[in-house]
Design a protein around this motif. Structure first.
Motif, PDB file in Angstrom:
ATOM      1  N   ALA A   1     -11.358  11.068  12.126  1.00 41.27           N
ATOM      2  CA  ALA A   1     -10.709  10.373  13.241  1.00 41.27           C
ATOM      3  C   ALA A   1     -11.282   8.967  13.394  1.00 41.27           C
ATOM      4  O   ALA A   1     -10.540   8.001  13.633  1.00 41.27           O
ATOM      5  CB  ALA A   1     -10.894  11.167  14.533  1.00 41.27           C
ATOM      6  N   THR A   2     -12.595   8.840  13.218  1.00 39.80           N
ATOM      7  CA  THR A   2     -13.237   7.525  13.312  1.00 39.80           C
ATOM      8  C   THR A   2     -12.686   6.590  12.250  1.00 39.80           C
ATOM      9  O   THR A   2     -12.352   5.428  12.515  1.00 39.80           O
ATOM     10  CB  THR A   2     -14.766   7.667  13.131  1.00 39.80           C
ATOM     11  OG1 THR A   2     -15.236   8.613  14.088  1.00 39.80           O
ATOM     12  CG2 THR A   2     -15.473   6.340  13.323  1.00 39.80           C
ATOM     13  N   GLU A   3     -12.546   7.123  11.042  1.00 39.24           N
ATOM     14  CA  GLU A   3     -12.027   6.318   9.948  1.00 39.24           C
ATOM     15  C   GLU A   3     -10.557   5.941  10.190  1.00 39.24           C
ATOM     16  O   GLU A   3     -10.131   4.816   9.897  1.00 39.24           O
ATOM     17  CB  GLU A   3     -12.177   7.079   8.626  1.00 39.24           C
ATOM     18  CG  GLU A   3     -11.495   6.452   7.421  1.00 39.24           C
ATOM     19  CD  GLU A   3     -11.926   4.995   7.159  1.00 39.24           C
ATOM     20  OE1 GLU A   3     -12.971   4.561   7.677  1.00 39.24           O
ATOM     21  OE2 GLU A   3     -11.168   4.287   6.456  1.00 39.24           O
ATOM     22  N   ALA A   4      -9.806   6.902  10.774  1.00 39.81           N
ATOM     23  CA  ALA A   4      -8.388   6.627  11.058  1.00 39.81           C
ATOM     24  C   ALA A   4      -8.265   5.478  12.053  1.00 39.81           C
ATOM     25  O   ALA A   4      -7.450   4.560  11.868  1.00 39.81           O
ATOM     26  CB  ALA A   4      -7.703   7.877  11.600  1.00 39.81           C
TER      27      ALA A   4
ATOM     28  N   ARG B   1       0.848  -1.196   0.000  1.00 34.77           N
ATOM     29  CA  ARG B   1       0.000   0.000   0.000  1.00 34.77           C
ATOM     30  C   ARG B   1       0.878   1.238   0.000  1.00 34.77           C
ATOM     31  O   ARG B   1       2.032   1.190   0.434  1.00 34.77           O
ATOM     32  CB  ARG B   1      -0.889   0.012   1.248  1.00 34.77           C
ATOM     33  CG  ARG B   1      -1.948  -1.067   1.228  1.00 34.77           C
ATOM     34  CD  ARG B   1      -2.860  -0.922   2.414  1.00 34.77           C
ATOM     35  NE  ARG B   1      -2.185  -1.291   3.641  1.00 34.77           N
ATOM     36  CZ  ARG B   1      -2.276  -2.505   4.211  1.00 34.77           C
ATOM     37  NH1 ARG B   1      -3.032  -3.419   3.664  1.00 34.77           N
ATOM     38  NH2 ARG B   1      -1.639  -2.775   5.319  1.00 34.77           N
ATOM     39  N   SER B   2       0.315   2.318  -0.438  1.00 34.69           N
ATOM     40  CA  SER B   2       1.072   3.565  -0.388  1.00 34.69           C
ATOM     41  C   SER B   2       1.283   3.937   1.076  1.00 34.69           C
ATOM     42  O   SER B   2       0.491   3.588   1.938  1.00 34.69           O
ATOM     43  CB  SER B   2       0.322   4.675  -1.122  1.00 34.69           C
ATOM     44  OG  SER B   2      -0.925   4.862  -0.515  1.00 34.69           O
ATOM     45  N   GLN B   3       2.372   4.625   1.326  1.00 31.68           N
ATOM     46  CA  GLN B   3       2.729   4.913   2.711  1.00 31.68           C
ATOM     47  C   GLN B   3       1.818   5.959   3.351  1.00 31.68           C
ATOM     48  O   GLN B   3       1.638   5.981   4.554  1.00 31.68           O
ATOM     49  CB  GLN B   3       4.167   5.401   2.789  1.00 31.68           C
ATOM     50  CG  GLN B   3       5.161   4.268   2.524  1.00 31.68           C
ATOM     51  CD  GLN B   3       6.571   4.710   2.727  1.00 31.68           C
ATOM     52  OE1 GLN B   3       6.903   5.841   2.402  1.00 31.68           O
ATOM     53  NE2 GLN B   3       7.416   3.838   3.233  1.00 31.68           N
ATOM     54  N   VAL B   4       1.276   6.842   2.540  1.00 32.95           N
ATOM     55  CA  VAL B   4       0.478   7.931   3.101  1.00 32.95           C
ATOM     56  C   VAL B   4      -0.936   7.861   2.537  1.00 32.95           C
ATOM     57  O   VAL B   4      -1.125   7.659   1.336  1.00 32.95           O
ATOM     58  CB  VAL B   4       1.086   9.313   2.738  1.00 32.95           C
ATOM     59  CG1 VAL B   4       0.229  10.441   3.289  1.00 32.95           C
ATOM     60  CG2 VAL B   4       2.512   9.395   3.251  1.00 32.95           C
TER      61      VAL B   4
END
Lengths: 260, 382
Positions: free
Chosen positions: A246-249, A232-235
């Motif tokens: 924030a919930t998704e993070a 996956r991409s790093q960012v």
């Protein structure tokens, strides 16, 4: 109260693991540790013994460095250990491993069999329930609380969005989840005792098992090949308002990256 | 030749490494920043039994051989040198002469509680005008009334201001120089025995280091720790090699802690689109550090093995101490360079290792003294 703990040596979480060839084999750096959930099982066994008396025996299947699991258990304070040590035991699936372990357990006086809910290497979570099946005793999975009284175990298990409290007659197989306890730091007296301990071993013959019943030969499941996770991409930028982002993070860290 | 640790020693290393990672490493920064003695950790290590590691089981110890003890010294120093310094003083120098020469009553009163972490021991050589030159010791012990009267001041005493008992080097006859030295046990609460200045050190913070004052301190005859009078220097020789090798082991611990920090940073820190660890000049640093650390580790454990086997080890211990400490100094320096400006920031750990490493230059003998000793051994006295 006689307690048997099943513990497994797994690659250390920091060990480098590579898929070799066309995917049929893993090359694993020689850094090992006791599987995290088995540590909870071991600690709980010691706590039950401290409350109710009895003996704790730890059994593991493996060769070479697997001895460290047993030495660690001795350092923590268990009474007896046993290593199922033979080439024929190796590379088995959950079924073959559970068969061998259940035969070893069957030779022991036992009121409770404790093990981790899954090994942290293959994450299959099969061995505990299968050992219960082979022994013909009840199984309670993913326990986070355990009380023993009057020949019964009352355990709290984690289920989706909550907990369930169950009661089973003993003997029973219970598998430990994170939250059951905080494993102790061994006393150095235990460490020194463990350093010098002779580790008893058992062969398939000792357990009345033929080589074709166990290990790779006795397995029902064959691994065809390993596949590396997609890079996956790093960012990753998460859109949306602060709360939703924030919930998704957190979801991503827990469910996708699995780092918390 | 056999260079490997035994399976048992490997297991001990694994267990103490995990214990240090779990109990000491998380507190290391706080110990350094507050410069306060970590009493909770001290009590935990006493409870776990590590403070009696190297003494025989007959006195309640764990009977660890010198190689196993070295593994412990290395690992605990990797966790926190401030804490390690106090622990090792108590385990080794601060209790050795009590164990070796103390009466049963003295052992019951001092050694056994120290092995449980209920009392803290220290040993005092250094004075404000003397360190490695023991013959210049000015603290005196005079025989009087069936006991001894001690006068003098000791400086740079690890655990000194919080110690419950001190093994004190004093001269009974200044004219005899190093041949007039003896060790005396002085316990806290003895009239005339007090703590003076507490030193504010650059590194090894958390260890309480300072001055001890002996003003007409009277101790009974049995507090002379030795079978014979004026054999102090000879008795000191019994643990000198272990002390020097232990200092080398601590240097390995600090170097490893710094190295690990450097490695993680080199893998993660990106410059010009690539991790800095992919640049040859950074890789060269790791190649050199790893090589020097490996050589130092071989020397330290070789010396420990010689001590274990009761072979002469004076040269090897001195070499191990010097090589490992100089390696450590290079490693902590390189790691602060790898970290760039962040290596200069108090909020990160490389600067702590950089400061801590300096202390090992003096413990167990300065390298100027050690080089002079080794040179004499190799070339001869004249």
């Amino acid at each position: 109260m006689n307690i048997v703990v099943l513990a497994k040596q797994v690659p250390d979480s920091e060990a480098l693991i590579e898929i070799k060839g066309t995917g049929e084999k893993l090359e694993i750096e020689q850094k090992f540790a006791t599987s995290l959930f088995d540590e909870f099982a071991l600690e709980e066994a010691l706590r039950v013994r401290e409350r109710l008396g009895g003996r704790v025996k730890v059994i593991t299947l493996g060769t070479g460095r697997a001895v460290e699991v047993l030495r660690t258990a001795i350092a923590m304070g268990v009474d007896d250990v046993l290593l199922l040590d033979h080439e024929a035991f190796q590379d088995g699936d959950g079924y073959a491993t559970a068969l061998a372990l259940s035969r070893a357990v069957a030779r022991e006086a036992r009121d409770i069999v404790l093990c981790g809910k899954q090994a942290v290497d293959d994450d299959r979570g099969e061995v505990g329930p299968m050992v219960a099946q082979f022994l013909g005793v009840p199984h309670v999975g993913s326990i986070v609380k355990l009380d023993i009284a009057d020949g019964k175990a009352v355990a709290e298990s984690l289920v989706d969005d909550g907990r369930v409290v169950v009661e089973v007659p003993l003997p029973a197989v219970l598998t430990a989840h994170k939250g059951l306890n905080e494993p102790r730091v061994p006393l150095v007296a235990g460490v020194m005792k463990a350093m010098r301990a002779k580790i008893p071993r058992a062969t398939p013959e000792d357990l009345g098992l033929a080589p074709n019943q166990i290990g790779l030969a006795g397995s029902k499941v064959r691994i065809k090949r390993y596949v590396a996770p997609k890079k996956r991409s790093q960012v990753r930028f998460i859109d949306g308002d602060a709360y939703a982002a924030a919930t998704e993070a957190v979801r991503s860290l827990m469910d996708v990256e699995r780092v918390i | 030749m056999e260079f490997a640790l035994t399976e048992e020693q490997e297991f001990f290393k694994k267990m103490i490494t995990e214990t240090v990672d779990r109990m000491v490493v998380p507190k290391a920064r706080q110990i350094d920043e507050t410069d306060e003695f970590p009493w909770d950790l001290w009590r935990d290590f006493g409870r776990l039994g590590y403070l009696g590691l190297r003494y025989p089981e007959e006195v309640g110890g764990m009977n660890a051989d010198p190689v196993t003890a070295m593994i412990f010294y290395e690992q605990i120093a990797r966790g926190s040198v401030g804490f390690a310094q106090s622990v090792i003083m108590n385990i080794l120098m601060g209790t050795y002469f009590i164990y070796r020469f103390g009466s049963d009553e003295i052992k019951a009163r001092c050694l056994h509680p120290a092995m449980r972490g209920e009392k803290i021991g220290t040993m005092c050589f250094t004075e404000d005008q003397s360190g490695s030159d023991l013959s210049a010791t000015r603290t005196t012990a005079v025989e009087e009334g069936g006991g001894w009267v001690i006068n003098g001041t000791k400086m740079w005493i690890t655990n000194g201001p919080i110690a419950d008992m001190a093994t004190v080097l004093a001269t009974t006859d200044a004219k005899l120089g190093a041949k007039g030295l003896n060790f005396f046990l002085v316990e806290k609460g003895t009239p005339g025995f007090s703590a003076g200045q507490v030193l504010d050190k650059l590194g090894c913070r958390g260890t309480v280091t300072g001055e001890l004052v002996f003003d007409n301190v009277r101790v009974p005859r049995e507090n002379l720790l030795g079978e014979e009078k004026n054999k102090g220097t000879e008795y000191l020789g019994e643990i000198l090699d272990e002390v020097r090798t232990m200092t080398g082991a601590m240097a390995l611990g600090i170097a490893q802690a710094a190295f690990d920090e450097g490695l993680e940073y080199a893998r993660k820190r990106v410059a010009f689109g690539k991790s800095i660890g992919s640049y040859q000049l950074i890789r060269a640093k790791f190649a050199e550090m790893a090589t020097e650390m490996e050589a130092s580790r071989l020397m330290v454990y070789y010396s420990a093995w010689r001590i274990k086997e009761k072979l002469s080890s004076r040269k090897e211990a001195a070499m191990a101490k010097m090589l490992a400490t100089e390696t450590c100094l290079r490693v902590v320096d390189e790691v602060t360079r790898i970290w760039g400006a962040n290596g200069f920031a108090r909020e990160f750990d490389p600067q702590r290792h950089f400061r801590d490493a300096r202390f090992l230059l003096y413990g167990g003998g300065t390298h100027e003294i050690i080089k002079d000793f080794l040179g004499r051994q190799i070339i001869g006295k004249s």
